[in-house]
Design an enzyme around this catalytic site. Sequence first.
Site, PDB file in Angstrom:
ATOM      1  N   GLU A   1      -0.944   2.499   8.979  1.00  0.00           N
ATOM      2  CA  GLU A   1      -0.404   3.026   7.546  1.00  0.00           C
ATOM      3  C   GLU A   1       1.041   2.788   7.675  1.00  0.00           C
ATOM      4  O   GLU A   1       1.831   3.465   8.378  1.00  0.00           O
ATOM      5  CB  GLU A   1      -0.717   4.374   7.477  1.00  0.00           C
ATOM      6  CG  GLU A   1      -0.925   4.571   5.820  1.00  0.00           C
ATOM      7  CD  GLU A   1       0.605   5.282   5.600  1.00  0.00           C
ATOM      8  OE1 GLU A   1       1.410   4.418   5.127  1.00  0.00           O
ATOM      9  OE2 GLU A   1       1.068   6.501   5.658  1.00  0.00           O
TER      10      GLU A   1
ATOM     11  N   CYS B   1       6.295   7.161   2.522  1.00  0.00           N
ATOM     12  CA  CYS B   1       5.926   5.864   2.289  1.00  0.00           C
ATOM     13  C   CYS B   1       5.139   5.501   0.955  1.00  0.00           C
ATOM     14  O   CYS B   1       5.363   4.239   0.275  1.00  0.00           O
ATOM     15  CB  CYS B   1       4.697   5.673   3.327  1.00  0.00           C
ATOM     16  SG  CYS B   1       3.239   6.830   3.092  1.00  0.00           S
TER      17      CYS B   1
END
Length: 491
Positions: A259, A293
Amino acid sequence: MTTEFLPYKDMDGQFIAGQWRAGRSGKVLPNHNPYDSGLLGEISLASESDLDEAYQAAAAAQRSWGKSLHSERSALFLRVLAILDQRKDEIIGWIVRETGSTLLKATAEWGAVRAGTMEAVALPSRVEGKIMPIDVPGKQSFVYREPLGVIGVISPWNFPMVLSNRSIAPALALGNAVVVKPAEDTPVTGGLLLAKIYEEAGLAAGLLNVVVGDVADIGDAFTLHPIPKLISFTGSTRVGKRIAEMAATGTRLKHVGLELGGNAPFVVLDDADLDLAVGAAAFGRFLHNGQICMSTNRIIVDASIFDAFVEKFVAHVKTFKTGDPSDPDTVIGPLINGKQKAAALRNIAAARAAGFTEVLGGEADGLMVPPHIFVNVPNDSPFAQTEQFAPIAPIIRAANEDDALRLANETEFGLSSAVFTRDVARGVRFARGIEAGMTHVNDISVLDSPFNMFGGEKNSGIGRFNGDWVIAEMTTDHWITVQDGARHYPF
């Protein structure tokens, strides 16, 4: 009868094979509060031999854990839930002090850890095999789903507790053992605090190990070690690519769950409710100072409403309080460290040098950088294409809906995204055209649900978290056949 829960202590080393002990590297990591630079503690760092011991302990413990009853694993997480509730204030306090999180963000992170743990209660009973057809007389065909074995977890500093537990909880629930390397900025909330919680909940020794170490000492070895079957990494694209390379070139091929970075577009179409879009864009951009993120990294607004949006957006962001993250009214707290502050100031300077219009700014105070907003930013500029990870908002003008979709997709990343419109059907059509793992219509780009899919496309990573998707990632299929009676072979 009331039980008193004393605050956790002695989180100053390693947790390996069920033992709390000093690391063997001879190095010590000072752990500082990013708001006031106060010393939270000093941690003796791990050596490569510590890492090996952790992996060996995990492999030994997993053999029996992988065969344990589903009810036994589910019961573990019910106990963890009780501890999370009992120690809520203690946990939130650690998140505020170690990460510089505002009280709002820290409370949300505690809630996300709790929600992920609740989902883990159900995971053991959701692992399914299959009985398959097969074109051989007298043969039965089965596909069993088994734990992978040992999973290595490398977690980041921005949401350290939830992003560690997002891998730890499902891994344990599915019969795996875990070794965690938390970020050096957040060794407690990213690992040691979770180890205390699982230990208190009665997790058997060796099933969860936390190694805190210098990247130079154990960084590559963590991935290259032959024991882990999967490396679950959350962090930058640059490091993620390096981990993927090592997972493919070590002594054994490994699964990877990556990720990575994001550059989330937040698109405001010409029929959007401006007040709703402004509030969502501001929250999605400035939550935790943009150090997420999924954070709204580019705000793309239709030209017909561009000026009105900017006016409302700037007016709203001007009301944000900057300061002590433990103050409930604070919106903008400190960045995590000096490196992140320096990067933010470089990006601000680059935007000014490029001549972009700065409609809101200010001077840094310690590690606190006030909100900065730049308008009429070209989408192809390095400024717009950079993941800011700071309270900096580029606003980009789109000619129309088609142009907005083109701009949204012109990035190497594809993690999260958002689009605002009063026409839901239009919003869904637009969302399906965005090249990303996740798109939210009329909501922020910062969304995560423990029972819904999470993951990105392009340079934002590979693999999926949460729910049935994480079951697929953290288990493996084993095909087994049974031949009933003799079979004729041609020779």
